[in-house]
Design a protein around this motif. Structure first.
Motif, PDB file in Angstrom:
ATOM      1  N   PHE A   7       0.818  -1.220   0.000  1.00  0.00           N
ATOM      2  CA  PHE A   7       0.000   0.000   0.000  1.00  0.00           C
ATOM      3  C   PHE A   7       0.848   1.265   0.000  1.00  0.00           C
ATOM      4  O   PHE A   7       0.353   2.350  -0.341  1.00  0.00           O
ATOM      5  CB  PHE A   7      -0.989  -0.007   1.175  1.00  0.00           C
ATOM      6  N   THR A  37       0.726   9.018  -4.363  1.00  0.00           N
ATOM      7  CA  THR A  37       0.080   9.741  -3.270  1.00  0.00           C
ATOM      8  C   THR A  37      -0.255  11.163  -3.686  1.00  0.00           C
ATOM      9  O   THR A  37       0.363  11.733  -4.591  1.00  0.00           O
ATOM     10  CB  THR A  37       0.967   9.771  -2.017  1.00  0.00           C
ATOM     11  N   MET A  48      -3.335   7.257  -3.196  1.00  0.00           N
ATOM     12  CA  MET A  48      -3.500   7.340  -1.750  1.00  0.00           C
ATOM     13  C   MET A  48      -3.410   8.791  -1.290  1.00  0.00           C
ATOM     14  O   MET A  48      -2.601   9.566  -1.801  1.00  0.00           O
ATOM     15  CB  MET A  48      -2.421   6.511  -1.053  1.00  0.00           C
ATOM     16  N   TYR A  72      -2.437  11.605   1.516  1.00  0.00           N
ATOM     17  CA  TYR A  72      -1.558  11.762   2.668  1.00  0.00           C
ATOM     18  C   TYR A  72      -1.815  13.086   3.355  1.00  0.00           C
ATOM     19  O   TYR A  72      -2.340  14.039   2.770  1.00  0.00           O
ATOM     20  CB  TYR A  72      -0.080  11.664   2.246  1.00  0.00           C
ATOM     21  N   VAL A  87      -4.111  -2.698  -3.190  1.00  0.00           N
ATOM     22  CA  VAL A  87      -5.107  -1.780  -2.619  1.00  0.00           C
ATOM     23  C   VAL A  87      -6.364  -1.850  -3.480  1.00  0.00           C
ATOM     24  O   VAL A  87      -6.291  -1.702  -4.702  1.00  0.00           O
ATOM     25  CB  VAL A  87      -4.557  -0.340  -2.578  1.00  0.00           C
ATOM     26  N   SER A 102      -8.656   3.034  -2.311  1.00  0.00           N
ATOM     27  CA  SER A 102      -7.665   4.012  -1.856  1.00  0.00           C
ATOM     28  C   SER A 102      -8.269   5.066  -0.932  1.00  0.00           C
ATOM     29  O   SER A 102      -7.532   5.873  -0.361  1.00  0.00           O
ATOM     30  CB  SER A 102      -7.005   4.697  -3.057  1.00  0.00           C
ATOM     31  N   LYS A 135      -5.373   6.058   4.866  1.00  0.00           N
ATOM     32  CA  LYS A 135      -4.725   7.373   4.807  1.00  0.00           C
ATOM     33  C   LYS A 135      -3.300   7.267   5.359  1.00  0.00           C
ATOM     34  O   LYS A 135      -3.010   6.427   6.205  1.00  0.00           O
ATOM     35  CB  LYS A 135      -5.512   8.408   5.618  1.00  0.00           C
TER      36      LYS A 135
END
Length: 343
Positions: free
Chosen positions: A178, A183, A196, A198, A329, A332, A336
């Motif tokens: 993951f 990101t 993802m 962040y 994943v 998503s 976090k």
């Protein structure tokens, strides 16, 4: 050789009708005979039969032990969604955006609404293997726990490889971790599927001012439907740092699990220590928070295959074990990350 022809190989343990028992001592003695001398054994407890090349499936008792050890050493397996597959590949359809709706008066027209967007998830799979060896003299020792040694060796190697792959695997002949996905700081409503989100810690290689508030912000970055069943994932060094954080009135954010079987909690959510998570450093995503059951999928074949090889490296006997495992994943939005950066 059929089961009926193997009665003498089970040291006189037989059921009525001169048939060997299919559980307990008969299974253990039968597999021990295979490991020590290469005897081919067929019982109902085996997950699959051996082939002409000497392939052999691990009996249920040993496979269960391997699975139990994996869960304790590879924590992502214990919190993620795990599915058993029968073939080399696995595909899953995921929708995002939902089905839009609208309001209308009693006699007003009902225009067509948009339809959800489908995304296909194909977890990258690879063959996980271990190849422990033992001398034939050691295997001949009747007091030696062959089954326990074999399970322990295989489990240790599999756990090490799995733990790393589920966190940061690159997806090439192995699961995709993951932390290997792109990101972005953009929210769920506009962020691309498979990216993802962040939250920056506020400092280049550390927590910024009021670190406890950044942790609270990370919790609420995860939408409410996913917070039910969410947990923290970090390594031991990061956990040791956070355990010292206090609120303005002096209360610790971290609550240790003083009762056996109850995990430590941070802001009310359980903490899972995964040693493959990166340390706190510039640019590292050292903390993850999310619902891993909804966010990460592990696909695997049910059986662990063991091939006994007494020829390649005499006087040692190798036990070549393989298992197909994949991971990816699947949502998503459900996980976090906290990235240690200014922004």
């Amino acid at each position: 050789m059929t089961i009926e022809g193997m009665t003498s190989g089970f040291s006189g343990v037989a059921a009525p009708g001169n048939r060997p028992l299919l559980s307990g001592a008969a299974i253990e003695n039968g597999f021990a005979a295979f490991v020590r001398a290469g005897t081919t054994v067929e019982t109902k407890a085996l997950s699959s039969a051996s082939d002409a090349a000497g392939g052999h499936a691990v009996p249920e008792a040993i496979d269960t032990l391997i699975e139990s050890t994996l869960k304790s050493a590879s924590p992502i397996r214990a919190i993620a969604q795990v599915v058993q597959v029968g073939g080399a590949g696995y595909r899953k359809l995921v929708t995002n955006g939902g089905t839009p709706s609208g309001w209308a008066g009693e006699t007003a027209a009902r225009p067509e609404t948009a339809t959800p967007t489908f995304n296909e998830i194909v977890p990258p799979m690879g063959e996980l293997y271990a190849n422990p060896a033992a001398s034939q003299a050691m295997l001949d020792d009747a007091a030696f726990d062959v089954e326990g040694w074999l399970a322990g060796e295989i489990a240790s190697e599999f756990a090490r490889a799995e733990g790393q792959a589920f966190v940061s695997g690159n997806g090439v002949a192995r699961p995709k971790g993951f932390l290997s996905y792109p990101t972005s700081a953009v929210g769920d409503a506009t962020r691309a599927f498979g990216t993802m989100q962040y939250l920056a810690s506020g400092a280049a290689a550390d927590f910024g001012t009021e670190p406890e508030n950044r942790l609270i912000d990370l919790v609420h970055l995860l939408r409410r439907p996913y917070r039910q069943g969410a947990c923290w994932v970090m390594n031991a060094q990061t956990a040791a740092r956070i355990r010292k954080f206090k609120t303005a009135d002096g209360a610790f954010l971290w609550v240790p699990g003083l009762i056996e079987g109850r995990p430590d909690t941070l802001l009310g959510y359980p903490v899972v220590e995964a040693e493959d998570m990166p340390d706190i450093a510039a640019g590292n995503s050292a903390i993850a928070f999310g619902n891993f059951k909804a966010g990460y999928l592990i696909a695997e074949r049910a059986e662990t295959q063991v091939l006994r090889d007494p020829y390649s490296n005499k006087p040692f006997v190798h036990f070549y074990a393989t298992r197909r495992v994949g991971g990816a994943v699947i949502n998503s939005e459900a996980i976090k990350l906290m990235k240690f950066a200014v922004s």
